[in-house]
Design a protein around this motif. Structure first.
Motif, mmCIF file in Angstrom:
data_model
loop_
_atom_site.group_PDB
_atom_site.id
_atom_site.type_symbol
_atom_site.label_atom_id
_atom_site.label_comp_id
_atom_site.label_asym_id
_atom_site.label_seq_id
_atom_site.Cartn_x
_atom_site.Cartn_y
_atom_site.Cartn_z
ATOM 1 N N ASN A 1 0.683 -1.153 -0.074
ATOM 2 C CA ASN A 1 -0.089 0.139 0.166
ATOM 3 C C ASN A 1 1.003 1.155 0.077
ATOM 4 N N GLN A 2 2.191 1.035 0.413
ATOM 5 C CA GLN A 2 2.913 2.207 0.552
ATOM 6 C C GLN A 2 3.019 2.918 -0.833
ATOM 7 N N THR A 3 3.242 2.399 -1.948
ATOM 8 C CA THR A 3 3.475 2.842 -3.303
ATOM 9 C C THR A 3 2.045 3.708 -3.790
ATOM 10 N N PHE A 4 0.880 2.904 -3.245
ATOM 11 C CA PHE A 4 -0.168 3.771 -3.546
ATOM 12 C C PHE A 4 -0.356 5.012 -2.751
ATOM 13 N N LYS A 5 -0.107 4.954 -1.460
ATOM 14 C CA LYS A 5 -0.034 6.159 -0.609
ATOM 15 C C LYS A 5 1.151 7.361 -1.139
ATOM 16 N N VAL A 6 2.105 6.676 -1.764
ATOM 17 C CA VAL A 6 3.060 7.787 -2.400
ATOM 18 C C VAL A 6 2.373 8.352 -3.478
ATOM 19 N N LEU A 7 1.806 7.743 -4.501
ATOM 20 C CA LEU A 7 1.280 8.251 -5.503
ATOM 21 C C LEU A 7 0.245 9.203 -5.088
ATOM 22 N N CYS A 8 -0.621 8.950 -4.107
ATOM 23 C CA CYS A 8 -1.838 9.606 -3.852
ATOM 24 C C CYS A 8 -1.414 10.520 -2.826
ATOM 25 N N SER A 9 -0.095 10.996 -2.457
ATOM 26 C CA SER A 9 0.239 12.065 -1.567
ATOM 27 C C SER A 9 -0.340 13.225 -2.155
ATOM 28 N N GLY A 10 -0.901 14.019 -1.252
ATOM 29 C CA GLY A 10 -1.632 15.313 -1.386
ATOM 30 C C GLY A 10 -3.246 15.395 -1.750
ATOM 31 N N LYS A 11 -3.639 13.918 -2.035
ATOM 32 C CA LYS A 11 -4.874 13.593 -2.316
ATOM 33 C C LYS A 11 -5.846 13.870 -0.838
ATOM 34 N N PRO A 12 -7.048 13.977 -1.032
ATOM 35 C CA PRO A 12 -7.899 14.169 0.042
ATOM 36 C C PRO A 12 -8.247 12.499 0.303
ATOM 37 N N LYS B 1 -8.185 -2.999 12.546
ATOM 38 C CA LYS B 1 -8.191 -2.750 10.992
ATOM 39 C C LYS B 1 -9.080 -1.874 10.562
ATOM 40 N N GLY B 2 -9.010 -1.189 9.533
ATOM 41 C CA GLY B 2 -9.753 -0.191 8.967
ATOM 42 C C GLY B 2 -9.488 -0.119 7.634
ATOM 43 N N SER B 3 -9.895 1.117 6.958
ATOM 44 C CA SER B 3 -9.352 1.329 5.480
ATOM 45 C C SER B 3 -9.444 2.924 5.342
ATOM 46 N N ILE B 4 -8.558 3.227 4.404
ATOM 47 C CA ILE B 4 -8.229 4.565 3.955
ATOM 48 C C ILE B 4 -8.944 4.666 2.482
ATOM 49 N N CYS B 5 -9.598 5.781 2.533
ATOM 50 C CA CYS B 5 -10.464 6.224 1.039
ATOM 51 C C CYS B 5 -9.747 7.379 0.681
ATOM 52 N N PHE B 6 -8.933 7.144 -0.339
ATOM 53 C CA PHE B 6 -8.448 8.256 -1.427
ATOM 54 C C PHE B 6 -9.252 8.716 -2.248
ATOM 55 N N ILE B 7 -9.665 9.931 -2.253
ATOM 56 C CA ILE B 7 -10.466 10.638 -3.238
ATOM 57 C C ILE B 7 -9.735 11.045 -4.487
#
Length: 142
Positions: free
Chosen positions: A15-26, A113-119
């Motif tokens: 998930n780290q890769t996705f988090k980096v790609l979405c940095s700055g996203k709501p 556990k939970g989830s992170i929702c990237f807009i």
């Protein structure tokens, strides 16, 4: 962003890769019961809602948010979920139109556990209505 990628550990969470790609996203964090437990400044800026109106809000208590909460639950079971559509948030149940990706995450070193929702993309009710009006005038919708 290059520095973040270069400094990440080999074999780190996928998930780290996705988090980096979405940095700055709501984004928002939801616990396993789909209750919002955190939102970033980009999310409050996008929605115009106060953090205090979002923290503790449970989208799952409102039937109109079923697809949104289903996507969050899918992420909990399968690691990833997606959502496209209308969701109502906040005290006044304001309408938002989101394209979103949910990722399963562990909080507190995996104890909960939970989830992170990237807009990924969003529209307000007004811009959605404007787009619908244009489509109708262009003969694409009736």
């Amino acid at each position: 962003m290059t520095e973040v990628i270069e400094n990440s550990r080999a074999g780190s969470d996928v998930n780290q890769t996705f988090k980096v790609l979405c940095s700055g996203k709501p984004y928002i964090y939801l616990n396993g019961d789909t209750q919002i437990i955190y939102c970033n400044d980009a999310f409050t800026g996008l929605t115009g809602l106060k953090e205090s109106d979002l923290i503790g809000f449970d989208p799952g208590k409102h039937i109109q948010n079923k697809q949104f909460t289903d996507a969050a639950r899918t992420a909990l079971k399968e690691g990833i979920g997606s959502f496209r559509g209308k969701v109502q948030l906040g005290v006044d149940l304001t309408d938002f139109y989101f394209d979103a990706v949910f990722l399963s995450v562990g909080f507190n070193e995996g104890r909960e556990k939970g989830s992170i929702c990237f807009i990924i993309e969003s529209k307000t009710d007004a811009s959605f209505s404007d787009a619908k009006d244009v489509a109708i005038s262009d003969g694409l919708l009736k």
